[in-house]
Structure formats: structure tokens, C-alpha cells
Design a protein around this motif. Structure first.
Motif, PDB file in Angstrom:
ATOM      1  N   GLN A 167       0.827  -1.227   0.000  1.00 62.69           N
ATOM      2  CA  GLN A 167       0.000   0.000   0.000  1.00 62.69           C
ATOM      3  C   GLN A 167       0.855   1.268   0.000  1.00 62.69           C
ATOM      4  N   GLN A 168       1.689   1.412  -0.983  1.00 62.49           N
ATOM      5  CA  GLN A 168       2.569   2.578  -1.179  1.00 62.49           C
ATOM      6  C   GLN A 168       3.560   2.794  -0.039  1.00 62.49           C
ATOM      7  N   ARG A 169       3.707   1.781   0.809  1.00 61.68           N
ATOM      8  CA  ARG A 169       4.665   1.917   1.903  1.00 61.68           C
ATOM      9  C   ARG A 169       5.721   0.818   1.814  1.00 61.68           C
ATOM     10  N   ALA A 170       6.895   1.129   2.331  1.00 62.36           N
ATOM     11  CA  ALA A 170       7.964   0.137   2.293  1.00 62.36           C
ATOM     12  C   ALA A 170       7.873  -0.732   3.545  1.00 62.36           C
ATOM     13  N   VAL A 171       7.997  -2.042   3.329  1.00 64.73           N
ATOM     14  CA  VAL A 171       8.050  -2.952   4.482  1.00 64.73           C
ATOM     15  C   VAL A 171       9.529  -3.090   4.829  1.00 64.73           C
ATOM     16  N   ILE A 172       9.896  -2.689   6.049  1.00 65.94           N
ATOM     17  CA  ILE A 172      11.323  -2.729   6.393  1.00 65.94           C
ATOM     18  C   ILE A 172      11.558  -3.529   7.674  1.00 65.94           C
ATOM     19  N   MET A 173      12.755  -4.037   7.762  1.00 63.56           N
ATOM     20  CA  MET A 173      13.159  -4.713   8.993  1.00 63.56           C
ATOM     21  C   MET A 173      14.374  -3.942   9.521  1.00 63.56           C
ATOM     22  N   VAL A 174      14.286  -3.493  10.771  1.00 65.34           N
ATOM     23  CA  VAL A 174      15.351  -2.649  11.326  1.00 65.34           C
ATOM     24  C   VAL A 174      16.036  -3.362  12.490  1.00 65.34           C
ATOM     25  N   PHE A 175      17.357  -3.313  12.471  1.00 61.25           N
ATOM     26  CA  PHE A 175      18.136  -3.879  13.573  1.00 61.25           C
ATOM     27  C   PHE A 175      18.979  -2.763  14.197  1.00 61.25           C
ATOM     28  N   GLY A 176      19.111  -2.819  15.505  1.00 62.53           N
ATOM     29  CA  GLY A 176      19.993  -1.867  16.190  1.00 62.53           C
ATOM     30  C   GLY A 176      20.414  -2.455  17.519  1.00 62.53           C
ATOM     31  N   LEU A 177      21.401  -1.843  18.156  1.00 58.05           N
ATOM     32  CA  LEU A 177      21.845  -2.359  19.446  1.00 58.05           C
ATOM     33  C   LEU A 177      20.799  -2.070  20.516  1.00 58.05           C
ATOM     34  N   LYS A 178      20.701  -3.005  21.483  1.00 59.04           N
ATOM     35  CA  LYS A 178      19.708  -2.831  22.563  1.00 59.04           C
ATOM     36  C   LYS A 178      19.893  -1.489  23.262  1.00 59.04           C
ATOM     37  N   LYS A 179      21.166  -1.081  23.448  1.00 63.19           N
ATOM     38  CA  LYS A 179      21.427   0.175  24.162  1.00 63.19           C
ATOM     39  C   LYS A 179      20.923   1.395  23.369  1.00 63.19           C
ATOM     40  N   ASP A 180      20.805   1.237  22.052  1.00 65.20           N
ATOM     41  CA  ASP A 180      20.334   2.368  21.228  1.00 65.20           C
ATOM     42  C   ASP A 180      18.827   2.273  20.928  1.00 65.20           C
ATOM     43  N   GLU A 181      18.139   1.399  21.660  1.00 70.27           N
ATOM     44  CA  GLU A 181      16.730   1.151  21.323  1.00 70.27           C
ATOM     45  C   GLU A 181      15.890   2.435  21.334  1.00 70.27           C
ATOM     46  N   SER A 182      16.152   3.312  22.316  1.00 74.27           N
ATOM     47  CA  SER A 182      15.332   4.534  22.400  1.00 74.27           C
ATOM     48  C   SER A 182      15.574   5.438  21.190  1.00 74.27           C
ATOM     49  N   ILE A 183      16.825   5.525  20.728  1.00 76.03           N
ATOM     50  CA  ILE A 183      17.133   6.341  19.543  1.00 76.03           C
ATOM     51  C   ILE A 183      16.414   5.752  18.332  1.00 76.03           C
ATOM     52  N   LEU A 184      16.491   4.427  18.250  1.00 73.88           N
ATOM     53  CA  LEU A 184      15.839   3.723  17.136  1.00 73.88           C
ATOM     54  C   LEU A 184      14.333   4.042  17.119  1.00 73.88           C
ATOM     55  N   GLU A 185      13.738   3.969  18.292  1.00 70.82           N
ATOM     56  CA  GLU A 185      12.285   4.203  18.383  1.00 70.82           C
ATOM     57  C   GLU A 185      11.915   5.623  18.013  1.00 70.82           C
ATOM     58  N   ARG A 186      12.742   6.584  18.477  1.00 73.15           N
ATOM     59  CA  ARG A 186      12.437   8.001  18.171  1.00 73.15           C
ATOM     60  C   ARG A 186      12.548   8.264  16.669  1.00 73.15           C
ATOM     61  N   ALA A 187      13.586   7.686  16.061  1.00 72.30           N
ATOM     62  CA  ALA A 187      13.767   7.888  14.621  1.00 72.30           C
ATOM     63  C   ALA A 187      12.595   7.278  13.860  1.00 72.30           C
ATOM     64  N   LEU A 188      12.190   6.085  14.282  1.00 73.12           N
ATOM     65  CA  LEU A 188      11.084   5.410  13.590  1.00 73.12           C
ATOM     66  C   LEU A 188       9.776   6.166  13.807  1.00 73.12           C
ATOM     67  N   LYS A 189       9.616   6.759  14.975  1.00 70.84           N
ATOM     68  CA  LYS A 189       8.421   7.558  15.261  1.00 70.84           C
ATOM     69  C   LYS A 189       8.324   8.706  14.261  1.00 70.84           C
ATOM     70  N   GLY A 190       9.460   9.370  14.046  1.00 73.03           N
ATOM     71  CA  GLY A 190       9.482  10.491  13.105  1.00 73.03           C
ATOM     72  C   GLY A 190       9.224  10.065  11.688  1.00 73.03           C
ATOM     73  N   ALA A 191       9.551   8.811  11.382  1.00 71.85           N
ATOM     74  CA  ALA A 191       9.365   8.340   9.999  1.00 71.85           C
ATOM     75  C   ALA A 191       7.976   7.748   9.781  1.00 71.85           C
ATOM     76  N   PHE A 192       7.044   7.968  10.721  1.00 69.71           N
ATOM     77  CA  PHE A 192       5.673   7.440  10.645  1.00 69.71           C
ATOM     78  C   PHE A 192       5.677   5.914  10.516  1.00 69.71           C
ATOM     79  N   PHE A 193       6.542   5.288  11.298  1.00 71.54           N
ATOM     80  CA  PHE A 193       6.688   3.830  11.255  1.00 71.54           C
ATOM     81  C   PHE A 193       5.464   3.162  11.876  1.00 71.54           C
ATOM     82  N   GLU A 194       4.928   2.182  11.168  1.00 77.01           N
ATOM     83  CA  GLU A 194       3.831   1.392  11.746  1.00 77.01           C
ATOM     84  C   GLU A 194       4.353  -0.018  11.963  1.00 77.01           C
ATOM     85  N   LYS A 195       4.443  -0.384  13.231  1.00 73.01           N
ATOM     86  CA  LYS A 195       5.062  -1.664  13.568  1.00 73.01           C
ATOM     87  C   LYS A 195       4.130  -2.827  13.239  1.00 73.01           C
TER      88      LYS A 195
END
Lengths: 353, 663
Positions: free
Chosen positions: B181-209
Motif C-alpha cells: 500500500q505505497q509503503r515500504a516494508v522494512i526490517m530494522v536492527f539496532g543495538l539494545k542500548k540504542d533502542e530509544s534512539i531507534l524508536e524516536r527515529a522510527l516515530k518520526g518516519a511514521f513507522f507502523e510496527k
């Protein structure tokens, strides 16, 4: 060139005539001496704003009503120029005008979110009249944000709002939807560049790029230093299509927290223009002044191009925003000269800044 | 017909005890455009009605219940006329009890069916999500990740570059798995310690989990195979339950439809009160009605309320909302039955303002005239009429289009007689006027004549609109009276020269003087307007800032408008061009038919080609001609006078429907 001369001769004459009616440096000097809203109305009744002011109901005027009336004048100019420019080129003007449609949409969504009455929301909207394509009546009666978005199916906002809806639900804030609306508008402006051809496209792409750079810088400063958002979030809100500031550049700027490093990291000519800024707020004011000057300079270039109409409308917009600012300042009881701190208005001696 | 219905704004004050009866009467009395008191100044002051929200809510719940059962039983929606008068306050109890009984009987089956359906959807959705992954993708291994976080989800495809940049400062990896539906299906990996940064970035990108259930383990291929087997079992269960549902449908469908209609009627009566205002013990109802119906409505409501209703006519000029431009007088079209279907096409362009000329009659007549000219054929006309008649009789929703098609069929047949054409055969009936292919230049003159007539009509309507709306500013400009006179004079001179081949010297002289005068008026239209209409002194006008630019602008506008008017007129040559194309298409069809006629079994093929060719011409040419006419109407005709921006009249029941939809 000959084809463009035929295409734009009428539009150019019309734009020149409209430009001649802009408020002059002398007008602004007088306006900044006025002490009440009543005086402002009286003064502007002798200018091009007389027409829109004559439609105001008699008696005391609230600042909001007055501000909206000034914008009516801007929309009248949009309507005039939309008729005057060739059909193909009008799409970029419409794309620019859509920013106000977007503002109305955000106001409506905010109203729905806060449970305001339809009358109160309608009172705050820009009077776009036939220029608006939003299903206004139905939107105002909507009680839920998701339902309002469904009503927008036939508009360009729908797809991005639907994509932002999960974040709106997760965060419980309107912010993702507002960002989605703004992003859509600027993406649409960039997309509409493709409807232009040759010289028109080349010239318009330059200042659209600068306009996007300006918006990106403003957003970045506001989000980072006023709202306290993190760089990794802000970068995702960047508008694509800037002239000198790409995603990488803005990413780098978003991660800088002190003003002097920020200014040094800017590419020329922005660095030279903004280097004297003493605080974050001043960056926006300096940029706006520089941009206004750039807009005036377009009038010295080839007259047969759509950038002339676009520049005029942006100059008019800045004028209307300055009047809006003046009204707000007077309404708050502050001295009108305070306007000079954050607005760009023509002043005597210094061409247009 | 040339004007919308004349409306007046009324305010009705109804005592509390009569509000149900009055609402029911107004529901039947459809031609009332309600004004929502909450949107008026009274509403702003807080005089809004306190509707029985509790009762509405109860009916809403009952409506949801009955709708759920009707939909779940797949009962066909039918309109049922209610015999009894619905009184919401009383009927609520009876409806509730009966619905409870029906629900008790059908619920177990419906619930099981719903659960089975839900599980099926869930399994299929999970299968779809996992199908994005490679078959050997092992979820068990992901579960063992101790230092790495991972997420699968959707982001708008255009935001990928920004997401990449926003994560540039932390260790990460993301894979673009597919598009949905015009959206990219992505799989994201990051370090556990950076989880909050990962979440904030994904929030800004309108990520739907995409939530992957925790219990899932094994490879993607094996999981998909397991899910498929579960899907098959569920489908069998669903089939058995569906048979049970059919028996309930037969038993209860009619009763459920009656209950539904009763709930709708009750809701209408209660919902209508949301539009009303309230002062003390009286309700205020405000709206626009046709003047001709005012007395009738007054009589009816006086009778219903035993004379306790108060009527007030309000002058629109006295309304604060009108002055502020918040509301407009709505437009109720007022056209005869044969013209009214064209109102839809007028509305597509815009809704005229209250004082403007209502242009549907001109639109309809010119549309039919042009359609006949471009599509003149007796046979095709009859086919269009028959198709239109079938739509008119069988498809209630598209009745208007049926009428338009029938009318087009009639004019097409009339012009078919005039052109002597029957299914493209020009030797069957005589031409009462002329044959297009033999009289091309004559046809073009006729088309130009139609163009001149419609452009002139546009001018006249523009002048009428300017007078009605008191817009005198443009009267002396190129788009006003002066421009119209100039156009007519140019056309007059052109026509004279065209027919006689010469112009007398005195005619040229008169033309020159009058043209000079008109051009001067047009060029000086703004200063003249201020002099004549605003009574400004000449001295002030001459000294006014921007006078020269105004004059330059008028000169350019004069040239622009003259060229536009002439090109608008010439544009009507397409009437002849498309009529000729219509005839030329016949020629092609008959040429192909003649070619195949010489083959084996040619007689049959000849008529097959002729029939198929005619069908294609009717469909293709009919569509093209209609589009061209709408273009001529909107661009060459409406742009001359149509201002638009009016508000459409919405009848009482329509408003309540919208209100219900919003609830």
C-alpha cells in the motif's frame, strides 16, 4: 522567448499593477506610529485593503477578524493572478495557495480534537471561498479525526494522513498529522515544478528550493531548540527539494546544539547572511529578510516568467503577515516598533528590507 | 427557471411539548434547508438545544445491534414503508425487547462465524506479513538476540532516505523487504542500548510496527505451511456455520427490516433536534424555505401545535453571519423535470450565488443542440433513447442520466432526419436540411453562428449578473459591457464582409469611430468607474497612485480578452469537425464492411461489421462528443458569466442523513 512574451504579457502587466499597490516604506513608517486597531483600520482604508475592510461588520473589531480580512486581500490577488497566468503555469500558484488550505485543515483537525463547536472553528478559518477544495461543511460536523480523514479521500492530503494515523493514535497528539499535512504541501509544490517547462521550471526551481531551505531551517530550529525534539526524530521531518541544504546537511545541522557551530556549518550564502545572528530566533528573521530581498530582485530579471507572479504573491504574503503581526502587537498592548524585531517590512533607505 | 427558488430565512419557536410532532411534520415537509443554530450567533451565545442525547445513544446502540444482525445474516437491504407513527420515547422499550429475543436465538451461530472469520483474516494477514521474508528466515534465532533489537513495519517509501540519515550516528541495519500500500516494508536492527534512539527515529518516519506474535518460532517457510493447514480447517468450520445462518435469515429477515426502519425514524426525529436552538421552554428552528411554501408550512405547524408556534421571517441583510460571510443563502434549483437532470452538470462546475442567473436551462438547451449537431443520426438517436429509457426505468439511482440520454437520443434523431442519416446509411431517408460531408464549409458557418450566439449569450448573462450583484467595477472593462459591444461590432463587421465581400467606406468610418470610443472606454475603465460610479473628482483620479499601471494593465487585458473571445468563438468549429468525424467514421465502417463482404460468407460478416461499427461509434463517439460539449459549455460559455461560490440547498432529510453519518 517570444512564446513566453505572449503567454505572460497580460499576467506581467497585472502583477506590476498589483505590486504598485503594495504598502510602501512610508506607509510602514506611518503604520508603526499608530497606537490602536481603529487607527490601523482607518489608515488602511486609504490603501488597497479598503475593499476587504469595507466588508467588515460595523463596530468593534476583534484582532482575529481583522487579520483574516488582510488575508482575504491576499486571496483576492491569488484569484486575479490565477486567471491571468497561462493554464499550465497556474498549477504552481495553486500549489502555493494550498498552504492556506493546509492551515485550514490543521485548524479544523485541531478544533475536532479539542471538541470545539463548528461555528468557533469556522471563525478561525481563512476565507478561501471557491479557491478551497476541502469538503468544509462535512468536515466541520465531524467528531472524530479518523472520520475527518476519510472525508479527505479525494484530496492530496489523504494518503499522507492515513500513513500518519498510526503515529497519531500511538502518540495521542496531532503533531504527526500536522507534519504530514505540511510535508504533503511542500512535496506537492516540488511535484508541480514538473508541470512547468524550460526557463519557467529552471527559475522557479531556484526559489522554491530556497523557500524549502528556509522552511527546513525554521522547522529544525523550532523543533530542536523550542520544542526539545531529538535530532533523530527531526531529520525525518525534513522537507525534500531544498536548494542548498540536502538531507545530509540538515542531518548534520540537527545534531549541532550550539549557535556558533551551527552558523559555521551552514553553506554559503546562508552562512554569510545569518552569521550575525545572536540567537536562534534571529536566524529566522535574517533569513526572511534575505529571502524578501531575493524576491524583489526577481522583478529585475526576465519579466515573462511565472516566478514574477510567485514572487509577488510571496511578497504580498510577507506584507499581510507583517500586518497580522502589527495587529497582534497592538492587541496585546505592546509598542508597534516591536514588529521590526521579527518581521520583514520595507523601510526607507534600505531597498526593501 | 432563470433564477433559483426565492428563499426566505425563517425562525420557528416551538413549545417543548410539541417538538416531536413538529419535527415529524418537518421531516415530511422536505423543502426546508436547516440552519444549524450552533453555527449561528445564537449558538455562539449558547442557545443550543439540549437534545435527549441519552435516548439518541440508546437508539444508536439499537441501530448498531440491528445493523450487525442484518449484515451478519446477509439480509438484502430493502426499503420498507412504516405503517405506524413512531414515538421514540415509547417505542424504545418494544424494539429493545424484541431485538433481545432475536439476538438470543441467532447470536451463538453469528459469534462463532465471526470468530472463525476473524481467525481466518488473522491467519491470512500473518501469512501475508511473513511471506515478505525469505523462506529460511529463522524466528527462533532472532529470539536469541541478547544485544540486538529488531522490528518489522511499514514506513512511507519516500521517507527511507531520511530514516537512513537519522540513524547515521548509531549502529544499525535496515532491509527493505517489500512494498505494501505505497509503503515500504522494512526490517530494522539496532543495538539494545540504542533502542530509544531507534524508536524516536522510527516515530518520526511514521513507522507502523507489524506485531509478530511472541509464540512464533521456526523458519518462515515452515510457519507459512502450518498457517495454511489451520486456514483450511477454519474454512470448513465457516462453511457449516454459514448454512445455519441461512435458516435464521429466512425466519427473521422481514421483522428485522421493520425494526431497523423504526429505529431510523426515531433517530431522525431525535437527531433533527441537534440542529435546533433552545430558549427557556421553547425550541428554535431556523432554516431557509421557498417563499411559496411559507404560508403552507405556517398553516400546518399552527394546526399541529394548536396555534402555539411563533413564526418569524428574517431579512438576510440583518443576519450577522451573512454580513461576516460565514453563511450564504442556499441555492435551490427550480427547473422543469426535463431540464433538472442537467443541474448535476451545472453543479460539477460550481453552485451559482443566490443573485446570479441560474444557468441550467441555457446549459441544457445548448448541450442538446450541440449534441444533436455533432451526433445526428436517426438510428443512433433511437438506440440512445432506448438505453436512456432502460436506465430511467430500471436504475432509480441513475434516473437523471437516463433522462439526459433519452433527450440526447431525441435531438440526435431530429438532426438525423435533418442530415438524412440512418445508422450511417445516407440513401435510406432524404436530408431535410443538408448532408454534412457534402456541405463542409456551410456546416462550419453554422457552427460559428452557434459559437457567436453562445459567446454573446455569455456576455448578456454576465451583464445581468453584474447588475444583480451590483458589481459595476468591471462594466466598462473588456470583460464587461464595453468588451461585449466591441465583440459584437467586430462580429457584425466580419459577418458583413464574409457575406458581401466588401465594406462601404461609411461603414468603415463608423466602425473606426465607435471602436476608438470603446477602446478608450476600456483602457480608461478604472478611472471612469471612479468618476461615474464613485463620484470622485477628476483631480483626485489623475493624481491617484498607480493610474498609469492601471491603464497599461487595461491595454494588455483588452488584447488578451479580444484574442480570447475570438478563439472562444472559433473553438465552436469543433461542432462541425466532430459531426464530420461522426460521418467519416461511418464511411470507415462501411469501407471495412465492403471489404469483408467479398470474403466467404461475406453477407453475414458485412452486417456484423456494420453492427459492431455502429456500436463502437455510439460508445466512443458518444463519449467524445459529450466531453467536447461539456468542455465548450464550461470553458467557452460559463467562463463568461459564471461566478459560483454559492451554497447548495440541502433538504431537511438530507441534512439529517449527513448528521447520522457523522455520528
Amino acid at each position: 522567448m517570444i512564446v513566453r512574451t505572449f503567454k505572460y504579457s497580460f499576467a506581467h502587466a497585472k502583477t506590476r499593477a498589483l505590486k504598485g499597490n503594495l504598502l510602501s516604506a512610508e506607509d510602514w513608517e506611518d503604520l508603526l506610529r499608530l497606537q490602536s486597531l481603529k487607527d490601523v483600520i482607518k489608515y488602511l482604508s486609504g490603501t488597497d485593503y479598503a475593499e476587504v475592510l469595507s466588508h467588515l461588520p460595523k463596530g468593534q473589531h476583534e484582532a482575529e477578524v481583522l487579520s483574516l480580512a488582510f488575508y482575504d486581500e491576499l486571496f483576492r490577488d491569488y484569484a486575479k493572478l490565477l486567471k491571468a497566468v497561462p493554464g499550465k503555469s497556474s498549477s504552481i500558484l495553486k500549489a502555493l495557495l494550498l498552504r492556506y488550505e493546509a492551515e485550514n485543515l490543521k485548524t479544523i483537525l485541531r478544533g475536532i480534537w479539542e471538541g470545539r463547536k463548528p461555528y468557533d472553528i469556522r471563525f478561525l478559518l481563512f476565507h478561501l471561498g471557491p479557491l478551497s477544495k476541502l469538503p468544509m461543511g462535512d468536515l466541520l460536523q465531524t467528531k472524530k479525526i479518523a472520520d475527518a480523514i476519510e472525508l479527505l479521500k479525494s484530496t492530496l492530503f489523504y494518503s499522507s494522513l492515513i500513513h500518519a494515523l498510526p503515529q497519531f493514535k500511538a502518540q495521542g497528539k496531532l503533531f504527526p498529522l500536522e507534519i504530514a499535512i505540511d510535508t504533503t504541501i511542500f512535496e506537492n509544490i516540488v511535484a508541480n515544478l514538473k508541470t512547468l517547462t524550460g526557463y519557467d521550471r529552471k527559475q522557479t526551481a531556484i526559489w522554491v528550493g530556497e523557500l524549502i531551505d528556509f522552511e527546513n531551517l525554521c522547522w529544525l530550529i523550532r523543533f530542536r531548540h523550542f520544542y526539545g525534539l531529538t535530532p533523530e526524530e527531526i531529520i525525518n521531518y525534513i522537507l525534500p527539494g531544498g536548494k542548498r541544504l540536502g538531507i545530509r546537511d540538515l542531518g548534520g545541522l540537527a545534531r549541532i546544539s550550539d549557535l556558533s557551530s551551527f552558523l559555521k556549518a551552514l553553506p554559503p550564502p546562508y552562512r554569510n547572511v545569518l552569521i550575525k545572528a545572536k540567537d536562534w530566533q534571529e536566524i529566522q528573521t535574517f533569513f526572511k529578510r534575505w529571502f524578501l530581498n531575493r524576491l524583489y530582485k526577481i522583478f529585475r530579471k526576465d519579466p515573462f516568467q511565472i516566478s514574477i507572479q510567485l514572487s509577488y504573491l510571496l511578497i504580498k504574503e510577507i506584507e499581510v503577515k507583517a500586518l497580522d503581526g502589527l495587529v497582534s502587537i497592538l492587541d496585546l498592548g505592546s509598542p508597534p516598533e516591536k514588529l521590526l524585531e521579527f518581521m520583514s517590512i520595507p523601510t526607507r533607505g534600505v531597498s526593501n528590507v | 427557471m432563470f433564477k433559483p427558488e426565492k428563499l426566505i430565512r425563517i425562525t420557528i419557536q416551538v413549545p417543548l411539548q410539541f417538538i416531536s410532532a413538529v419535527t415529524a411534520t418537518l421531516t415530511r415537509f422536505k423543502l426546508l434547508h436547516l440552519v444549524r443554530i450552533s453555527e449561528t450567533y445564537l449558538g455562539h451565545l449558547g442557545y443550543t438545544a439540549d437534545t435527549d442525547e441519552g435516548l439518541i445513544k440508546k437508539f444508536e446502540e439499537l441501530f448498531k445491534e440491528v445493523k450487525f444482525i442484518i449484515e451478519a445474516l446477509a439480509v438484502r437491504a430493502e426499503q420498507i414503508a412504516l405503517q405506524d407513527l413512531v414515538i421514540p420515547e415509547k417505542d424504545i422499550f418494544r424494539i429493545k425487547d424484541r431485538l433481545k429475543e432475536v439476538k438470543k436465538a441467532v447470536e451463538p451461530t453469528l459469534n462463532s462465524l465471526k470468530i472463525a472469520g476473524g481467525e481466518l483474516v488473522e491467519k491470512k494477514a500473518l501469512s501475508d506479513k511473513i511471506s515478505f521474508l525469505p523462506a529460511d528466515f529463522d524466528f527462533s534465532r532472532l529470539k536469541d538476540c541478547r544485544f540486538v533489537s529488531w522490528m518489522i513495519g511499514l514506513v512511507p517509501a519516500r521517507g527511507l532516505e531520511k530514516l537512513e540519515e537519522s540513524l547515521a550516528e548509531v549502529h544499525h541495519a535496515f532491509t527493505h523487504i517489500g512494498t505494501f500500500q505505497q509503503r515500504a516494508v522494512i526490517m530494522v536492527f539496532g543495538l539494545k542500548k540504542d533502542e530509544s534512539i531507534l524508536e524516536r527515529a522510527l516515530k518520526g518516519a511514521f513507522f507502523e510496527k507489524i506485531d509478530i506474535p511472541a509464540r512464533i518460532s521456526g523458519t518462515a517457510g515452515k510457519i507459512i505451511a502450518d498457517i495454511q493447514s489451520q486456514i483450511e480447517t477454519l474454512e470448513e468450520k465457516k462453511k457449516r456455520l454459514s448454512l445455519e445462518r441461512e435458516s435464521f435469515k429466512k425466519k427473521y429477515s422481514e421483522e428485522l427490516l421493520i425494526i431497523k426502519e423504526k429505529i431510523i425514524a426515531a433517530r431522525n426525529i431525535l437527531t433533527a433536534r441537534r440542529f435546533f436552538g433552545k430558549i427557556d421552554k421553547s425550541y428554535l428552528i431556523s432554516g431557509w424555505i421557498p417563499i411559496r411554501l411559507f404560508e403552507k408550512l405556517k398553516e400546518t405547524l399552527t394546526a399541529v401545535t394548536e396555534g402555539q408556534v411563533i413564526f418569524e421571517k428574517v431579512d438576510s441583510a440583518e443576519l450577522r453571519e451573512m454580513r461576516e460571510g460565514v453563511i450564504n443563502i442556499p441555492i435551490l434549483f427550480n427547473n422543469p423535470m426535463l431540464i433538472s437532470p442537467f443541474e448535476k452538470l451545472t453543479r460539477l462546475y460550481g453552485t451559482p450565488r443566490y443573485k446570479e442567473v441560474e444557468p441550467t436551462i441555457f446549459f441544457a438547451l445548448s448541450f442538446l443542440l450541440m449534441f444533436g449537431m455533432m451526433f445526428g443520426d436517426v438510428g443512433h438517436g433511437i438506440v440512445l433513447f432506448i438505453v436512456g429509457h432502460i436506465i430511467f426505468r430500471r436504475f432509480y439511482k441513475y434516473m437523471d442520466y437516463g433522462v439526459i440520454l433519452m433527450e440526447c437520443g431525441i435531438v440526435s434523431a431530429i438532426f438525423g432526419f435533418l442530415y438524412g442519416s440512418l445508422f450511417g446509411l445516407d440513401n435510406v431517408i432524404p436530408a431535410l436540411w443538408f448532408r454534412p460531408l457534402n456541405n463542409i464549409s456551410y456546416f462550419m458557418k453554422v457552427a460559428l453562428g452557434v459559437g457567436i450566439f453562445l459567446v454573446s449569450l455569455g456576455f448578456i448573462l454576465n451583464l445581468i449578473n453584474a447588475l444583480r450583484l451590483s458589481e459595476y467595477e468591471g462594466l466598462l472593462s473588456a470583460s464587461g459591457l464595453a468588451g461585449a459591444l466591441f465583440y459584437w461590432m467586430l462580429i457584425g463587421v466580419g459577418v458583413k464582409y464574409f457575406f458581401t465581400g466588401h465594406l462601404a467606406p461609411h461603414e468603415l468610418s463608423v466602425f473606426g469611430w465607435v471602436a476608438g470610443l470603446l477602446i478608450t472606454i476600456i483602457v480608461l475603465n478604472q478611472p471612469l468607474y471612479r468618476l461615474l460610479f464613485k463620484r470622485q473628482p477628476i483631480g483626485k483620479i489623475i493624481k491617484q497612485k498607480g493610474l498609469l499601471t492601471e491603464i497599461v494593465e487595461s491595454v494588455v487585458q483588452l488584447f488578451d480578452d479580444i484574442i480570447r473571445y475570438l478563439s472562444n468563438t472559433i473553438s465552436f468549429i469543433r461542432l462541425a469537425a466532430f459531426a464530420l468525424a461522426h460521418a467519416a467514421l461511418f464511411l470507415s465502417v462501411f469501407s471495412i464492411a465492403d471489404l469483408v463482404a467479398h470474403e466467404k460468407g461475406g453477407g453475414l460478416f458485412y452486417w456484423l461489421v456494420v453492427t459492431a461499427g455502429n456500436a463502437v461509434i455510439i460508445l466512443l463517439e458518444g463519449l467524445v462528443v459529450s466531453i467536447q460539449i461539456v468542455r465548450l459549455e464550461y470553458y467557452e460559455f460559463f467562463t463568461k458569466f459564471f461566478r459560483g461560490g454559492g451554497e447548495q440547498f440541502k433538504s431537511f432529510d438530507h441534512e439529517i442523513d449527513s448528521e447520522k453519518n457523522n455520528v
